[in-house]
Design an enzyme around this catalytic site. Structure first.
Site, PDB file in Angstrom:
ATOM      1  N   CYS A 199      32.170  52.599  42.376  1.00  0.00           N
ATOM      2  CA  CYS A 199      33.070  52.223  43.757  1.00  0.00           C
ATOM      3  C   CYS A 199      34.044  53.178  42.677  1.00  0.00           C
ATOM      4  O   CYS A 199      34.517  52.843  41.647  1.00  0.00           O
ATOM      5  CB  CYS A 199      33.720  51.194  43.896  1.00  0.00           C
ATOM      6  SG  CYS A 199      35.311  50.957  44.782  1.00  0.00           S
TER       7      CYS A 199
ATOM      8  N   CYS B 164      37.288  50.407  42.429  1.00  0.00           N
ATOM      9  CA  CYS B 164      37.138  49.344  41.644  1.00  0.00           C
ATOM     10  C   CYS B 164      37.011  50.144  40.462  1.00  0.00           C
ATOM     11  O   CYS B 164      37.712  49.512  39.285  1.00  0.00           O
ATOM     12  CB  CYS B 164      37.102  48.088  42.080  1.00  0.00           C
ATOM     13  SG  CYS B 164      35.362  48.288  42.417  1.00  0.00           S
TER      14      CYS B 164
ATOM     15  N   CYS C 191      30.255  47.065  43.091  1.00  0.00           N
ATOM     16  CA  CYS C 191      32.038  47.136  42.888  1.00  0.00           C
ATOM     17  C   CYS C 191      31.490  45.802  42.075  1.00  0.00           C
ATOM     18  O   CYS C 191      31.191  45.315  41.938  1.00  0.00           O
ATOM     19  CB  CYS C 191      32.474  46.937  44.267  1.00  0.00           C
ATOM     20  SG  CYS C 191      32.248  48.124  45.889  1.00  0.00           S
TER      21      CYS C 191
ATOM     22  N   ASP D  22      38.781  18.283  18.212  1.00  0.00           N
ATOM     23  CA  ASP D  22      37.270  17.582  18.685  1.00  0.00           C
ATOM     24  C   ASP D  22      36.549  17.573  19.748  1.00  0.00           C
ATOM     25  O   ASP D  22      36.496  19.162  20.234  1.00  0.00           O
ATOM     26  CB  ASP D  22      38.221  16.130  18.739  1.00  0.00           C
ATOM     27  CG  ASP D  22      38.997  15.795  19.935  1.00  0.00           C
ATOM     28  OD1 ASP D  22      38.874  16.483  21.662  1.00  0.00           O
ATOM     29  OD2 ASP D  22      40.251  15.053  19.845  1.00  0.00           O
TER      30      ASP D  22
ATOM     31  N   CYS E 221      37.542  44.423  44.111  1.00  0.00           N
ATOM     32  CA  CYS E 221      37.554  45.577  44.410  1.00  0.00           C
ATOM     33  C   CYS E 221      38.314  45.473  45.968  1.00  0.00           C
ATOM     34  O   CYS E 221      38.856  44.503  46.929  1.00  0.00           O
ATOM     35  CB  CYS E 221      36.159  46.326  45.540  1.00  0.00           C
ATOM     36  SG  CYS E 221      36.526  47.372  45.634  1.00  0.00           S
TER      37      CYS E 221
ATOM     38  N   ARG F  80      25.376  53.640  43.252  1.00  0.00           N
ATOM     39  CA  ARG F  80      26.409  54.594  43.249  1.00  0.00           C
ATOM     40  C   ARG F  80      27.451  53.383  42.237  1.00  0.00           C
ATOM     41  O   ARG F  80      28.373  52.197  43.081  1.00  0.00           O
ATOM     42  CB  ARG F  80      26.968  55.499  43.543  1.00  0.00           C
ATOM     43  CG  ARG F  80      25.708  56.557  43.371  1.00  0.00           C
ATOM     44  CD  ARG F  80      25.966  57.464  44.332  1.00  0.00           C
ATOM     45  NE  ARG F  80      27.146  57.371  45.706  1.00  0.00           N
ATOM     46  CZ  ARG F  80      26.438  57.261  47.145  1.00  0.00           C
ATOM     47  NH1 ARG F  80      25.633  57.198  47.166  1.00  0.00           N
ATOM     48  NH2 ARG F  80      27.751  56.679  47.755  1.00  0.00           N
TER      49      ARG F  80
END
Length: 460
Positions: free
Chosen positions: A69, A72, A38, A440, A42, A67
């Site tokens: 998810c 998500c 994930c 700067d 998630c 594998r």
């Protein structure tokens, strides 16, 4: 690294526990009891610490048998900002793989571009990313295939080859391994129906170009509107609801893209830009998406940038007024270098005189910007010298370019002054820390972003 947190497994687990979207794409976590990996944000129930493993890339998680998810979609997160910042061989390699070089030229072609042996490239990528170039390219192909399956009606066979797979069998096996479903099942989940190939192709590919954190879209679209070259680009609509369109020259063909300006309310958090791509050859999808991501600076880490720049009392109010300000890149780095040298009006003339007319013009978009080889004999000696260097690859500005070498070559050419070289570094090379007047040491490593803040406020 671009992030400021202590990158230990315990602090990563804290990010997972708090579902902190700031770290999506910076690392991935996998759960040994479920076999799923994930993104940190998630929404699923946080797993027990002893069941969690961490990986630097999705490809590394996939290589260990995990594998993706379904909730998500970890393969769809913005890329780590680190790879755009880094100028070493690993950063260059990741950018080239994203641009599709492994799919087109294989690992040997990647190694040649980097100036290393295939064994050295394999070793360095595996050591830092937990996956070699083949695995990284495979993960990218799987994501491209999923996008096509779930957003277009193209036949599955067409999608397999468009995503860069060598065979339908390889495509099927990869999709099953990474998503634990067949390609047909992925398509059914989205409700997309298979249509006739030509009709689905003509409709274009809808995309959501994900970004991390707030995105100051107005500044990016203002800049693109000011710079737009006739025939190649156009901006339509009113501020806050504009559409940027342009033509693209790609490895296998051409393209036209339209990108929608995110509303301020939507851009104030992590989200995406809506886009639609029309390609003459679907194999160019991955490359086109990566070039758009660089143009719109979608893989930046706005949290790290804003935190650093806000430490300067002079910039603090500008950062507060425009959180998520980006430093745009270029859709075509060679094209931008020419435009930086000659200016907008002359660029319009170059398109008219040397640009290639599209086979099927689309409204105001009628041409591709001239290739460097077409400008190598231009009567302007400065332009001819730059174009020749680009055409001969003496000057490389592509995703995997050696930035120091590119600056060295630019310094030997008769045309570009210091300001032009700085613009090419910021835009064509995508350097985040270019020293320009007004910035700067306090702004390092984000001086390019400080420049964008100062320019947007009219202080440059």
């Amino acid at each position: 690294m671009t992030t400021t947190y202590d990158e230990t497994d315990e602090t990563r687990y804290e990010a997972v526990s708090s579902r902190d979207a700031r770290f999506d794409g910076e690392f991935f976590f996998a759960v040994s009891t479920t076999g799923i990996y994930c993104r940190p944000s998630c929404p699923a129930v946080t797993p027990k610490r002893q069941n969690v493993r961490f990986f630097p890339t999705a490809a590394a998680a996939q290589g260990h048998g995990f594998r993706a998810c379904r909730r998500c979609r970890p393969d769809a997160v913005p890329g780590s900002a680190e790879w755009n910042v880094r100028a070493d061989v690993v950063g260059r390699a990741v950018r080239l793989i994203g641009d599709g070089v492994v799919d087109r030229e294989g690992v040997p072609g990647l190694a040649v571009r980097l100036g290393y042996s295939t064994r050295q490239v394999q070793r360095q990528l595996t050591a830092e990313l937990g996956a070699g170039p083949v695995a990284l390219a495979r993960a990218q192909r799987a994501h491209t295939a999923r996008v096509l399956l779930q957003t277009t009606g193209l036949p599955v066979t067409d999608i397999a080859f468009a995503a860069g797979f060598a065979s339908v069998r390889q495509f099927n096996d990869t999709i099953r391994q990474i998503y634990a479903r067949t390609p047909s099942a992925l398509r059914e989940e989205s409700g997309t129906r298979t249509g006739r190939g030509s009709a689905a192709f003509a409709a274009g590919i809808p995309l959501r170009l994900a970004h991390r954190g707030p995105y100051a879209a107005a500044g990016v679209f203002d800049l693109l509107a000011d710079e737009a070259v006739a025939g190649v680009e156009e901006m339509t609509g009113e501020p806050g609801a504009r559409t940027y369109r342009r033509t693209l020259r790609l490895p296998y063909g051409t393209g036209i893209v339209a990108v929608e300006e995110a509303r301020p309310r939507d851009a104030a958090r992590g989200g995406w830009l809506e886009a639609r791509l029309h390609l003459t050859d679907l194999r160019d999808l991955t490359t086109a998406v990566q070039r758009l991501r660089r143009l719109f600076d979608l893989d930046a880490d706005p949290y790290a940038v804003d935190e650093r720049l806000a430490a300067d009392p002079r910039l603090a109010p500008l950062v507060a007024a425009r959180p998520g300000t980006r430093s745009p890149g270029a859709a075509d780095p060679d094209e931008y270098a020419v435009r930086a040298l000659v200016g907008r009006d002359a660029a319009d003339e170059l398109v008219e005189a040397y640009g290639k007319r599209l086979d099927a013009p689309c409204g105001a978009l009628t041409h591709l910007f001239p290739e460097p080889a077409a400008l190598a004999r231009h009567p302007d000696p400065a332009l001819a010298a730059l174009a020749t260097a680009l055409a001969d690859s003496a000057l490389r500005l592509d995703a995997g370019a050696d930035r120091e070498e590119a600056v060295r070559v630019l310094s030997t050419l008769p045309g570009p002054d210091a300001e032009t070289v700085a613009r090419i570094r910021m835009r064509s090379l995508g350097e985040p820390d270019v020293a320009v007047p007004g910035t700067d040491e306090l702004h390092r490593p984000w001086r390019s972003y400080a420049h964008r803040h100062l320019s947007a406020a009219g202080l440059r």
